[in-house]
Design a protein around this motif. Structure first.
Motif, PDB file in Angstrom:
ATOM      1  N   ILE A 331       0.833  -1.205   0.000  1.00 51.82           N
ATOM      2  CA  ILE A 331       0.000   0.000   0.000  1.00 51.82           C
ATOM      3  C   ILE A 331       0.873   1.263   0.000  1.00 51.82           C
ATOM      4  N   LYS A 332       1.953   1.215   0.772  1.00 53.19           N
ATOM      5  CA  LYS A 332       2.867   2.372   0.806  1.00 53.19           C
ATOM      6  C   LYS A 332       3.486   2.597  -0.568  1.00 53.19           C
ATOM      7  N   ALA A 333       3.848   1.497  -1.245  1.00 55.51           N
ATOM      8  CA  ALA A 333       4.459   1.618  -2.574  1.00 55.51           C
ATOM      9  C   ALA A 333       3.474   2.180  -3.593  1.00 55.51           C
ATOM     10  N   ALA A 334       2.178   1.864  -3.421  1.00 55.91           N
ATOM     11  CA  ALA A 334       1.152   2.368  -4.339  1.00 55.91           C
ATOM     12  C   ALA A 334       0.766   3.814  -4.030  1.00 55.91           C
ATOM     13  N   ASN A 335       1.118   4.299  -2.842  1.00 52.96           N
ATOM     14  CA  ASN A 335       0.842   5.672  -2.422  1.00 52.96           C
ATOM     15  C   ASN A 335      -0.634   6.026  -2.505  1.00 52.96           C
ATOM     16  N   VAL A 336      -1.463   5.126  -1.974  1.00 55.45           N
ATOM     17  CA  VAL A 336      -2.905   5.389  -1.908  1.00 55.45           C
ATOM     18  C   VAL A 336      -3.326   5.450  -0.456  1.00 55.45           C
ATOM     19  N   TYR A 337      -4.351   6.227  -0.186  1.00 56.52           N
ATOM     20  CA  TYR A 337      -4.810   6.348   1.190  1.00 56.52           C
ATOM     21  C   TYR A 337      -6.236   6.863   1.231  1.00 56.52           C
ATOM     22  N   VAL A 338      -6.859   6.712   2.381  1.00 54.13           N
ATOM     23  CA  VAL A 338      -8.206   7.212   2.636  1.00 54.13           C
ATOM     24  C   VAL A 338      -8.111   8.253   3.729  1.00 54.13           C
TER      25      VAL A 338
END
Length: 339
Positions: A331-338
């Motif tokens: 998830i950190k590598a994809a740089n996505v967040y809510v």
């Protein structure tokens, strides 16, 4: 007051007993409450996603299977939003009396990284009650895609780079996580289109407004059987035995080595729920997981009911912590967040 040493000690003992009496009565009441639980009072299972979605289906099947061993009504309440954290927070802050439970999926392992300013701690704000099932994912497409199999789909994706819309049920959903891994594995950038739930995403996929989606078999099997979408592959290590899905290849045999995503579901209670109540719910869960009707309903949708040691609370928690370690770097590598 002046008194002899013995009388003073006697007075102190009496005062101590008086002060301990309310504590003893409370402990007795808690113990009695745990023994009587649920005493005919309805239990609510919070589902942190929209009604009609795959997790909601699992919750409603489980609610029916739990009704008999717990001897009470089980209510399913949907509290969707923020990658599943709104419903989870509702349970984390609920009274720890066993009457409010959480049924959540793999998002329990992804929320700590995916959701910014998460208002609870997955590791310490819940009592882990046991795993429920493992659910495979399927790669599906709109009916008008010309590709008839995964090899042809790969060629089509290469020809349409930059033009493909990949739908999901919202940031942090199972379909979002699978979609992230899928486009990384095939090396084709796609435009992620988040929806407020799986239902509207599936409606637009069937209508051709989006091109592809990677979603749970509990949601896709019916549409695949009805030929309302095209199915290309499953995300498990081995092919499935469900009639509607048995001819689908795995992504691994289709050339995406190491690609395996299974969405799991577990049951949780607020931290501090009395051990005796936790035990009663866990025992009821074990009975429910052996219910022939529950097993039949889950298997008809491609889900595999858990019968291994993850149904034990300690092993359930151990598994979730291992999943947190697995998903966090991705998830950190994809740089996505809510937010």
């Amino acid at each position: 007051m002046i008194c002899g040493s013995f009388s003073c000690k006697e007075t102190r003992v009496k005062n101590l007993l008086k002060s301990l009496l309310p504590v003893a009565l409370l402990a007795t009441a808690v113990t009695a409450g745990a023994q009587d639980f649920p005493n005919g009072k309805p239990i609510t299972i919070i589902v942190p996603f929209a009604a009609g979605g795959p997790t909601d289906k699992v919750a409603r099947d489980l609610a029916e299977a739990l009704r008999k061993p717990l001897g009470t009504t089980i209510i399913v309440d949907n509290a969707a939003g923020a990658g599943g954290s709104i419903g989870a927070n509702k349970v984390a802050k609920a009274q720890p009396d066993g009457y409010t439970l959480l049924l959540h999926h793999i998002s329990m392992a992804t929320m700590p990284t995916l959701v910014r300013n998460i208002p609870f701690k997955v590791e310490s704000d819940f009592e882990y009650l046991g795993m429920i099932n493992d659910v495979p994912m399927t790669v599906i497409g709109k009916p008008s895609i010309p590709a008839g199999n995964f090899k042809e789909l790969t060629a089509w994706m290469q020809q349409n780079k930059g033009k493909i819309n990949l739908g999901n049920a919202g940031i942090g959903s199972a379909s979002h996580l699978c979609g992230m891994l899928f486009q990384h594995a095939v090396g084709v950038d796609m435009t992620a289109v988040p929806y407020k739930g799986t239902g509207p995403a599936m409606t637009d996929l069937m209508g051709g407004q989006i091109d592809l989606m990677c979603d749970q078999t509990t949601n896709t099997t019916g549409a695949i059987e009805a030929k309302k979408v095209k199915a290309y592959a499953v995300t498990t290590a081995h092919r499935l035995t469900v009639p509607a899905l048995k001819d689908l290849p795995t992504l691994q045999e289709s050339g995406l080595k190491g690609f395996e995503v299974t969405i799991w579901h577990g049951l949780y209670a607020p931290k501090g729920t009395p051990p005796a109540i936790q035990k009663k719910i866990n025992e009821a869960l074990k009975v429910a997981l052996k219910d022939p009707d529950f097993i039949k309903r889950e298997e008809s949708l491609g889900a595999v009911v858990v019968h291994d040691n993850r149904v034990e609370p300690a092993e359930h928690k151990k598994f979730v912590l291992s999943e947190i370690n697995k998903w966090s770097p991705l998830i950190k590598a994809a740089n996505v967040y809510v937010e």
